[in-house]
Scaffold this motif. Structure first.
Motif, short mmCIF file in Angstrom:
data_model
loop_
_atom_site.label_atom_id
_atom_site.label_comp_id
_atom_site.label_asym_id
_atom_site.label_seq_id
_atom_site.Cartn_x
_atom_site.Cartn_y
_atom_site.Cartn_z
N CYS A 13 0.82 -1.21 0.00
CA CYS A 13 0.00 0.00 0.00
C CYS A 13 0.86 1.27 0.00
O CYS A 13 0.33 2.35 -0.11
N GLY A 14 2.14 1.14 0.14
CA GLY A 14 3.02 2.30 0.17
C GLY A 14 3.34 2.72 1.58
O GLY A 14 2.87 2.12 2.55
N PRO A 15 4.13 3.77 1.72
CA PRO A 15 4.54 4.21 3.06
C PRO A 15 3.35 4.78 3.84
O PRO A 15 2.44 5.37 3.28
N VAL A 16 3.39 4.58 5.13
CA VAL A 16 2.37 5.09 6.03
C VAL A 16 2.86 6.41 6.61
O VAL A 16 4.02 6.51 7.03
N PRO A 17 2.00 7.43 6.63
CA PRO A 17 2.44 8.73 7.16
C PRO A 17 2.86 8.63 8.62
O PRO A 17 2.33 7.82 9.38
N ALA A 32 6.79 20.19 14.74
CA ALA A 32 6.30 18.91 14.23
C ALA A 32 6.82 18.69 12.82
O ALA A 32 7.08 19.64 12.08
N THR A 33 6.95 17.42 12.47
CA THR A 33 7.35 17.06 11.12
C THR A 33 6.55 15.83 10.70
O THR A 33 6.31 14.95 11.51
N GLY A 34 6.09 15.84 9.46
CA GLY A 34 5.30 14.73 8.95
C GLY A 34 3.94 15.18 8.49
O GLY A 34 3.79 16.25 7.88
N GLU A 35 2.91 14.37 8.79
CA GLU A 35 1.54 14.65 8.37
C GLU A 35 0.58 14.42 9.53
O GLU A 35 0.80 13.54 10.36
N VAL A 36 -0.49 15.21 9.55
CA VAL A 36 -1.57 15.00 10.51
C VAL A 36 -2.73 14.41 9.72
O VAL A 36 -3.42 15.11 8.97
N VAL A 37 -2.89 13.11 9.85
CA VAL A 37 -3.94 12.35 9.16
C VAL A 37 -4.49 11.33 10.15
O VAL A 37 -4.09 11.29 11.31
N TRP A 44 -1.25 14.20 17.39
CA TRP A 44 -1.62 15.61 17.24
C TRP A 44 -2.54 16.05 18.37
O TRP A 44 -2.33 17.08 19.00
N GLU A 45 -3.57 15.26 18.63
CA GLU A 45 -4.52 15.61 19.68
C GLU A 45 -3.86 15.60 21.05
O GLU A 45 -4.17 16.43 21.91
N GLY A 46 -2.91 14.69 21.27
CA GLY A 46 -2.16 14.67 22.52
C GLY A 46 -1.33 15.93 22.72
O GLY A 46 -1.28 16.49 23.82
N VAL A 47 -0.70 16.39 21.65
CA VAL A 47 0.07 17.63 21.70
C VAL A 47 -0.84 18.80 22.05
O VAL A 47 -0.51 19.64 22.91
N PHE A 68 1.08 18.08 5.49
CA PHE A 68 -0.37 18.06 5.31
C PHE A 68 -1.06 17.93 6.66
O PHE A 68 -0.59 17.20 7.53
N VAL A 69 -2.17 18.64 6.82
CA VAL A 69 -3.05 18.49 7.98
C VAL A 69 -4.46 18.34 7.42
O VAL A 69 -4.96 19.22 6.72
N ASP A 70 -5.10 17.20 7.71
CA ASP A 70 -6.46 16.98 7.20
C ASP A 70 -7.46 17.83 7.98
O ASP A 70 -7.12 18.48 8.97
N VAL A 71 -8.70 17.84 7.51
CA VAL A 71 -9.72 18.70 8.12
C VAL A 71 -10.00 18.30 9.57
O VAL A 71 -10.26 19.17 10.41
N ALA A 72 -9.90 17.03 9.90
CA ALA A 72 -10.10 16.62 11.29
C ALA A 72 -8.97 17.15 12.17
O ALA A 72 -9.20 17.53 13.33
N GLY A 73 -7.76 17.18 11.65
CA GLY A 73 -6.64 17.76 12.39
C GLY A 73 -6.83 19.25 12.60
O GLY A 73 -6.53 19.79 13.68
N ALA A 74 -7.34 19.94 11.58
CA ALA A 74 -7.64 21.37 11.72
C ALA A 74 -8.75 21.57 12.74
O ALA A 74 -8.70 22.50 13.55
#
Length: 118
Positions: A13-17, A32-37, A44-47, A68-74
């Motif tokens: 499936c490819g690399p996992v974020p 932070a570095t990476g993606e919020v998905v 993210w929520e813990g931070v 990237f930060v998805d809408v749930a992360g926002a």
């Protein structure tokens, strides 16, 4: 805080974020570095929960290395900012374009979030 989370490889499936979080030196906040998905949202929520518990007026989120930060992360950011006391705020430094657009669209002018491009 030095947290890194990566879901085991998903095979073909490819690399996992992933999302890594490190304390900022010289100021209250994290880099932070990476993606919020979906697979990294718990980090993210813990931070954000930790930041709400802090007793500082300004909490910096350095996101220049977040791709990237998805809408749930926002949404989690907006919800956490809503829990900050009067006069407190998150300063979100150099966020990815998707986060800026989502905040502008769904939470314009949120008093607890200041976006800085510098």
């Amino acid at each position: 805080m030095n947290t890194q989370y990566r879901v085991p490889d998903a095979g073909s499936c490819g690399p996992v974020p992933g999302l890594a979080v490190f304390p900022l030196s010289g100021r209250q906040g994290v880099r932070a570095t990476g993606e919020v998905v979906l697979t990294t949202r718990a980090i993210w929520e813990g931070v954000l929960e930790q930041a709400v518990r802090e007793d500082k007026d300004v909490y910096y989120l350095e996101l220049s290395d977040v791709t990237f930060v998805d809408v749930a992360g926002a949404g989690a950011l907006a919800a956490a900012a809503g829990q900050l006391g009067e006069g407190r705020r998150f300063v979100v430094r150099r966020p990815p374009a998707a986060l800026r657009r989502t905040l502008d669209l769904l939470w314009p002018g949120h008093a607890g979030i200041e976006v800085s491009m510098s």
